[in-house]
Scaffold this motif. Structure first.
Motif, short mmCIF file in Angstrom:
data_model
loop_
_atom_site.label_atom_id
_atom_site.label_comp_id
_atom_site.label_asym_id
_atom_site.label_seq_id
_atom_site.Cartn_x
_atom_site.Cartn_y
_atom_site.Cartn_z
N ALA A 22 30.41 4.18 -25.07
CA ALA A 22 30.35 2.85 -25.24
C ALA A 22 31.63 2.09 -26.82
O ALA A 22 30.98 1.51 -27.45
CB ALA A 22 29.35 3.04 -27.19
N THR A 23 32.74 2.89 -26.68
CA THR A 23 34.04 2.98 -28.29
C THR A 23 34.35 1.52 -27.80
O THR A 23 34.03 0.60 -26.67
CB THR A 23 34.65 3.67 -27.31
OG1 THR A 23 34.23 4.95 -27.57
CG2 THR A 23 35.77 3.28 -28.49
N THR A 24 33.77 0.88 -29.04
CA THR A 24 33.70 -1.17 -29.06
C THR A 24 34.98 -0.85 -30.37
O THR A 24 34.80 -0.49 -31.07
CB THR A 24 32.16 -1.53 -29.58
OG1 THR A 24 31.67 -1.71 -28.35
CG2 THR A 24 32.83 -3.26 -29.24
N ASP A 25 35.75 -1.61 -30.58
CA ASP A 25 36.80 -1.46 -31.78
C ASP A 25 35.52 -2.74 -32.66
O ASP A 25 34.84 -3.58 -32.26
CB ASP A 25 37.60 -3.07 -31.49
CG ASP A 25 38.67 -2.29 -30.01
OD1 ASP A 25 39.17 -1.02 -30.34
OD2 ASP A 25 38.99 -3.13 -29.21
N ASN A 26 36.32 -2.51 -33.77
CA ASN A 26 35.11 -2.80 -34.94
C ASN A 26 33.87 -2.71 -34.92
O ASN A 26 33.33 -3.06 -35.75
CB ASN A 26 35.96 -4.93 -35.23
CG ASN A 26 36.79 -4.62 -34.74
OD1 ASN A 26 37.83 -4.05 -35.17
ND2 ASN A 26 37.54 -5.78 -34.63
#
Length: 600
Positions: free
Chosen positions: A209-213
């Motif tokens: 689920a890698t998401t920026d910020n």
């Protein structure tokens, strides 16, 4: 699984406790299906009427005020070209039906491209498009779809039963063999965690689920009783261990948090048990490979796993070109590779085992099927001139030697057995023995009807397979010849079994049966036709007592019925013929001792 394609999506309909997948009773909320989406669902009622009060859609008609009863809607988009089908598995005691629409708009469904509304009177376990995976001839199946990339479909499943044990969906067809990962377009699923995943139980599945910020992550699991927080799981990735619904909460700085869900379903990975070698006669008889299934599966269920057999380990790994279950060995020794495959997920398989088919060669017998023996004392030796010491021999006469001597015509049968590994492989061959003698002509009769009409009959010493020939012409089966021209002829009798021939020369004459020497100019003299082709012919005429009365030569004018100037009385008279043969010897013509009548 079907014979024409690989089914890639199948979850057990009655044994799963990990909860049903999401169900949408309305077309607009149809559940998207991707290439590996596990579908194991149930239905309970319907939402809005997707047919706006219409009474008919394809094979569906209103059941209780609407076309839909207990309905479920799904949608998918094709990603490749090929043959596509699907199987809807259900409890055989329940009545399920389906309609498939080729459209992108739930408000414009049109007519279904495939539709089935039969009751389940045959208690089948499947309905669908393509071929029933059990191999049954099922009227609740429609023809295969031939699809192109980018085609959108909506699938309506209706339950017309009072019971609802649920259903499963599995896809099939050649498109899944050629394009197992892209047959259905996954772009229709817009999800952070991606489409649902079906995996083998020995695989490690990681949800990302890698998401920026992102400030943090919270992971949840639903095993059928609702989502529960997974303790101590706050990273961007989650290693999944069990089949369940998974949810992630992505915490972001501005409060616009993300929530994403997906389903992970593990299919059991099979184990192939040791399969014993087989022995068979190499005689074109098929081996029933289904008898090997139980060995390969052990205690594993045939409802969960399928066993196929392949001629190479490469084919077994690829799952292609399975051997027919009724298999005819093509060599004396063959290695058969076993593939055990999960029905839930065709990517879960085991090809670790193989077995040998050791065929026992059939004895080859090279003696002829018929022989002819010619001679006065019939005897023949028949059978195998170069026997194999490892074989056993038995004749229909009871003798047990490779060759026997016989003195009677007839059919003799030899059975030769090659015994190996408690298996007896037998070749049976018969030989007909025909004994013949050279033909012998015992008599020839010549019967005269009038001047030129005659019948010649040939008599032989013994009957047999004979042909009769006149003057070297085409032989005939009949021993009788009709209307031979006057002159010398050769009669030959031929044994058709190659046992020689016999020939006799005859002379056929043309003469009147009577004459009337009364000086009226008609039949006043008796004469013989055909003498001109003989050398020095002499016709000798006798009375009934054998007294020589007159002789006719080649140029004679005939006999006037007198002796020494005295007219002879009305009576029958006999004649004989002599002539000089080709050897220069005077010969009395055989078979000529005939008579004629003098009338006054």
């Amino acid at each position: 699984m079907t014979q024409r394609g690989l089914a890639i999506l199948f979850l057990s309909l009655f044994g799963m406790l990990t909860c049903f997948s999401q169900v949408a009773p309305d077309c607009i909320n149809a559940i998207p299906i991707c290439y590996n989406t596990p579908i194991n669902a149930g239905t309970n009622g319907y939402g809005i009427d997707d047919f706006n009060g219409a009474s008919v859609s394809g094979c569906f008609t209103q059941a209780s005020g609407t076309i839909e009863t207990n309905s479920a809607w799904y949608r998918f988009r094709t990603g490749e070209s090929g043959q596509l089908g699907f199987n809807i598995g259900h409890d055989s005691n329940e009545d399920w039906d389906f309609a498939l629409y080729n459209t992108t708009d739930c408000n414009d469904l049109g007519e279904p491209v495939r539709c089935n509304y039969f009751d389940n009177s045959d208690n089948s376990d499947f309905i669908g498009v393509g071929v029933d995976p059990t191999g049954a001839d099922n009227i609740q199946y429609e023809d295969w779809l031939e699809v192109e990339p980018g085609q959108d479909y909506y699938l309506l499943i209706n339950n017309y039963s009072n019971n609802n044990s649920g259903f499963s969906i599995q896809f099939s067809g050649s498109i899944f063999v050629e394009f197992p990962n892209s047959a259905l377009d996954c772009d229709i699923i817009d999800n952070l965690l991606g489409p649902p995943i079906i995996a083998c139980d020995n695989e490690n599945v990681v949800l990302d689920a890698t998401t920026d910020n992102a400030l943090g992550y919270e992971w949840y699991i639903d095993l059928g009783t609702g989502y529960q927080r997974i303790p101590n799981e706050n990273g961007a990735q989650l290693s999944v261990a069990v089949s369940a619904m998974y949810r992630v909460l992505v915490i972001r700085p501005l409060g616009n948090n993300l929530i994403s869900e997906t389903q992970v379903a593990y299919a059991p990975s099979p184990v192939t048990y040791e399969v014993a070698d087989s022995t068979a006669c190499f005689d074109g008889t098929a081996i029933d490979l289904t008898l090997k299934d139980e060995e390969a599966l052990g205690d594993q269920s045939t409802f969960e796993f399928r066993v196929t057999y392949h001629s190479s380990v490469e084919d077994a790994i690829d799952g292609i070109d399975p051997l027919p279950k009724s298999y005819v060995p093509s060599a004396l020794t063959e290695t058969i590779h076993v593939r055990t495959t999960s029905l839930e997920n065709g990517n879960c398989f085991d090809v670790s085992e193989s077995f040998e088919i050791n065929s026992v060669a059939l004895p080859e017998l090279d003696f002829p099927t018929r022989i002819y023996e010619c001679g006065e004392a019939p005897v023949a030796t028949i059978g195998e001139e170069t026997p194999d010491p490892n074989y056993t021999y038995e004749w229909s006469t009871g003798e047990t030697t490779p060759m026997i001597t016989v003195d009677q015509s007839g059919v003799y049968t030899l059975s030769v057995t090659n015994a190996a590994n408690a298996l007896q492989c037998v070749t049976v061959k018969s030989i007909e023995v025909v004994f013949s003698k050279p033909p012998v002509i015992t008599d020839i009769s010549i019967e005269y009807e009038d001047d030129l009409a005659n019948t010649v009959r040939v008599y032989v010493e013994t009957d047999g397979n004979l042909a009769y020939q006149l003057d070297g012409e085409e032989p005939q089966e009949n021993a009788t010849f009709h209307d031979l021209f006057p002159g010398e002829h050769t009669i030959t009798v031929i044994d058709l079994n190659g046992c020689g021939s016999d020939s006799k020369k005859i002379v056929v004459l043309g003469f009147p049966k009577f004459f009337t020497p009364n000086a009226d100019g008609i039949n006043d003299t008796w004469h013989v036709a055909g003498l001109d082709i003989l050398d020095n012919p002499i016709i000798s005429i006798y009375d009934r007592y054998g007294k020589l009365l007159h002789q006719l030569h080649k140029n004679s004018n005939g006999w006037d019925g007198s002796f020494n100037g005295v007219l002879l009385p009305e009576s029958d008279y006999w004649f004989k013929l002599s002539y000089t043969d080709s050897l220069g010897q005077t010969t009395h013509a055989a078979y000529i001792n005939n008579h004629f009548t003098l009338k006054r």
